[in-house]
Design an enzyme around this catalytic site. Structure first.
Site, short mmCIF file in Angstrom:
data_model
loop_
_atom_site.label_atom_id
_atom_site.label_comp_id
_atom_site.label_asym_id
_atom_site.label_seq_id
_atom_site.Cartn_x
_atom_site.Cartn_y
_atom_site.Cartn_z
N LEU A 74 69.72 -1.35 -48.38
CA LEU A 74 69.93 0.02 -48.85
C LEU A 74 70.84 0.10 -50.08
O LEU A 74 71.26 1.18 -50.49
CB LEU A 74 70.46 0.88 -47.69
N CYS A 75 71.13 -1.06 -50.68
CA CYS A 75 71.94 -1.11 -51.91
C CYS A 75 71.11 -0.70 -53.12
O CYS A 75 69.96 -1.09 -53.24
CB CYS A 75 72.42 -2.54 -52.16
N HIS A 76 71.74 0.04 -54.03
CA HIS A 76 71.10 0.40 -55.28
C HIS A 76 71.11 -0.77 -56.26
O HIS A 76 72.12 -1.47 -56.34
CB HIS A 76 71.84 1.57 -55.93
N MET A 110 79.83 -4.02 -52.62
CA MET A 110 78.87 -4.91 -51.98
C MET A 110 78.57 -6.13 -52.84
O MET A 110 78.38 -7.23 -52.34
CB MET A 110 77.57 -4.17 -51.65
N GLU A 111 78.54 -5.93 -54.17
CA GLU A 111 78.30 -7.05 -55.07
C GLU A 111 79.46 -8.06 -54.98
O GLU A 111 79.23 -9.27 -55.00
CB GLU A 111 78.14 -6.54 -56.51
N ASP A 125 77.71 -25.58 -47.44
CA ASP A 125 76.56 -26.46 -47.66
C ASP A 125 77.01 -27.81 -48.20
O ASP A 125 76.49 -28.85 -47.81
CB ASP A 125 75.59 -25.79 -48.63
#
Lengths: 155, 155, 155, 155, 155, 155
Positions: A74-76, A110-111, A125
Site C-alpha cells: 500500500l506504499c505510494h 517506509m523507504e 546472507d
C-alpha cells in the site's frame, strides 16, 4: 483512530494523497544485526580481506529503498531524491542507519526502514555460513522532517 | 573460516553452487513487530473492522520471498515450491513466522528471513499513522532442513 | 574533482538532488552492434521475413530505459516523459540511437545509455545462433540539454 | 540459416527449449569503459578514497545477470548457479569480465553480456560528473562451455 | 487519426508528454470473472472459511497498478496518488472495479485496467483447482477525469 | 472441494508442490480485444504504416508470461521453456492466443493467461487515443497438457 490503509468496510487500499502538498521530507531509520565474535573479526578484516562485505550491504540497502513500492503493497511510488546508508561494526553487531530524502506528497519512513532491512538481510546472507544465529533487531524510525505532521523524533 | 561470498581478493561474488545436490530443503524464520496497545486493539478488530490488515502483510511476505534474489545481491535465484506465513497478534506485538520450501541447490534461509522482514515492514506501514514508534525485532532463522550441512535448529 | 557518488569516507550513496531544479532535460546516446554479413542479410529480410527483429530490440530498449534505477545502484528514479529508439542496419552493424526526455531534477544520460545497451543486448540475443562473434561497441552519450550544467554535445 | 527467435511468419517468440538437456554450462564475457586520465586517478584512489566505486559496479553486474530475462524479451529464465565479476583499472579504461554458470537447458552468454553491460553502465554513472565522454566498448562473449553445441572460444 | 504510439515510419515509441500539464486525473475501470456455482459458494464462505481470497486479489490489483509501466511497453512511469479496488461476488461472477488517481502529465486508464486484470488473474489462480473454466470478461474503462481531453464516461 | 490457496484457517499461502513431479507441461489461453472499425483499419495498415503495433503487444505478452510470479501473489516461480503469442486482426477485434511450455512441478495456465492479458492491455494502450471504448473479453484457458491431472481442453 483507525488504520488508514483499511477503509470502513475493512478493505485494503492505497490512500489517496492527491490533496497533500509536495514538500521536502526526510526520514532516518536504524537497525542492528547481532553477530558472533568471529564475524566481527572477519568484518574488521582481521586475517582476511574484509573486501566488499559492507559495501555490498550498503548498495543493497540503497537499491532496496528504491524497491519499497514494489514490496510494500500500500506504499505510494515516490521520487526519491537521496539515499544514504551508514554501516559500522561494533563489538557484537553491525549497526545500520539509513537517511532518505524526497520532495513529494508522502513521507519516506517506509523507504528508510526498507533500506535498513535489506541491508541487514544482506549482512546475514554474507555471514550465515560462519554464524547461523545472526539476528536482525531494533529496526525503527528515528526521526522524520517535513509534511503536514511536521518534524518528529523518537523520544 | 571466511566470508564465503567474498573471494580471496575481497571481491563480492555469487558463489558457484553447481556441484551441490538438488535436494528438498526448508527453512523457518520468525520475527516480531512491537506495537502500541491502541494498535493491538485495531488489529483485533475492537470497535472497527480489522479487515485486510493481517492478510496484506501475509501476502506481502509471500511475494517478498519470491523477490529475495532481486533484493539480496549475492543470493541465487531459486525455484520456491511453497511459502507459508503465520501472523498472530499478542498483547504487545505482531508475531510473524515464515516457512519456505524448495527443491534446489541452496537453502532457503534468506527467503524465509526476507518473507518475515517484508511482512513486518508491511505491518509497520499500516500502523504508522497510529503508532510512529513501532519496532521490528528478533528477525532470525529458527530451523532448516536438507542440504549437505543437514538439519539445524536454533538452540 | 571527486566521484560524486562516493562520499568523503569512500561510501557509495545516492546523491541528494532535492536542491536541484525541476526542468526539462533530454539526452541522446548511441551505440553499435557489429555483426557478420549473414546477419545483415537476415535483418534486411533477404530470403526470409525480417519480421519483429528490430521491433523487439526497439521495445526492449524503451522498456530498459524505464528500468534504469532498478539496474544502476546510485541512479535516481525519474519520471520519464518520452523515449525514442532508432535502429538502422548498415553494411556491418546495427546502429542504435536513443533519445530520452524528462522534466525532473537530474539528467537522463544514464537512461539513454541503458536504452541503447538493452537494445544492443537484445540484438545479440537474436543473432547469436547465427553469429557468436557479435560485439557491442561505442556506447556513449552524444548530447544532453537542460539542467544546471546546460547543453552539451560530444566534440 | 535463420534468426531462431523469429518464426517463419516473422513473429518474435521465446524458442521452445524443453527438448534440450539440463547440463552444466558456463559463459565468459568481457567489455571495457574508456575513461579520462583524471578518472583513472580517482579509481586508483590517488588523493581521495577510491572507496566503493568498483564494488558498486561489481555488485550491479552480479544483480544485472539475474535480471537478464526481465530485460531481454526472448531470453529464458534460468537458474544461475554462480556469477563472478572482475574489474580492473588500466591506464585508460576499466576492464570488466563476467563469468556465469548454470545447470539448465540453455546457455548463459546473455547473462554474462548483461552483467558486463550493467557493470559498465554503473562505472559511467559514477564517473560522469568528472568525464562526460566515457565510452563502453568491446562488449562480447569470450568463451562458453557445455550444451549441445559444445565448447567455443573466440578466435 | 493515427496510432499515437507508432511514429510516421511505423516505429514504436514512448510519446513525449513533456508539454502536457501536471493535473489531477482519475480513471475507473471494471471487469468480471465468470465462475462456477461451486466457486461462488466458496467465495461466500459457505461451509469453509472464505478467508483471504478476495483480499489477495484486491492487494494483487493494487500492486499491479504500480507495475503498469513495467508491463506495458509504451506506458509512462507515473506517480500514483491513490488506488482502490472493489471486489464483489454476484451469483455467477466476481465483479472487479479499480479507481486510480494521479497528479501527473498523463492519464491513468492503463493503470486502472491493469489493476482490474491482475486482480482478475489472481481470482482465476485461486479458483482454478475447483473451476478450470473461469473466464475474464468485460475489462474496460468506465470513466476518466482530468487532462486536456477532459472528463469522459462510457455511454 | 476447497480453494487450495487458502488453508483451513482462511490464510493465503503458496501451496507446497515439492511432492509433485517435474514433467513437461503446456497451456494455451486465448482472449480478444474488441475495437472500433477505425482501429481495425489502422492495425491493418490502411493509409498508415501498421508498423510495430502487433509486435509490441506480442513482445509485451511474452515478457508478461515471465512476470507472472511477480504479479500473481500465490503463483510459483517456474522455469518457462517456451512462450508463443499469436495475434490476428478480425473485423471487430484483435484475437490473442498464448502457448506456454515448462518442465516443472506446476502447470502454466496462469502464465498463458497473463501473457494474453498483458498483450491485450498493450493493444488497448496503443489504440486508446483513437478508441476509448475498447474492451478485453473472453480471456480463458483453452487447453493444458501434462501434470498429474493430465490433459484437458475446454468443452
Amino acid at each position: 483512530s483507525r488504520l488508514t490503509h483499511i477503509d470502513e468496510a475493512g478493505a485494503a487500499r492505497m490512500v489517496d494523497v492527491s490533496a497533500k502538498d509536495v514538500t521536502a521530507r526526510t526520514a532516518r531509520a536504524t537497525g542492528r544485526v547481532l553477530v558472533a565474535p568471529r564475524v566481527i573479526e572477519l568484518l574488521r578484516g582481521e586475517g582476511v580481506p574484509k573486501g566488499d562485505a559492507l559495501a555490498t550491504a550498503r548498495i543493497a540497502g540503497i537499491m532496496g529503498a528504491k524497491r519499497t513500492p514494489d514490496l510494500i503493497p500500500l506504499c505510494h511510488p515516490l521520487a526519491l531524491s537521496g539515499v544514504k546508508l551508514d554501516l559500522s561494526v561494533t563489538d557484537d553487531a553491525v549497526e545500520i542507519a539509513a537517511t532518505v530524502r524526497t520532495t513529494d506528497r508522502t513521507g519516506v519512513e517506509m523507504e528508510a526502514l526498507t533500506a535498513v532491512s535489506v541491508a541487514a538481510l544482506t549482512v546475514i546472507d554474507m555471514v550465515k555460513a560462519v554464524d547461523k544465529e545472526a539476528v536482525i533487531t531494533d529496526v525503527r524510525v528515528e526521526e522524520k522532517t517535513g509534511g503536514k505532521s511536521g518534524d518528529w523524533s523518537r523520544s
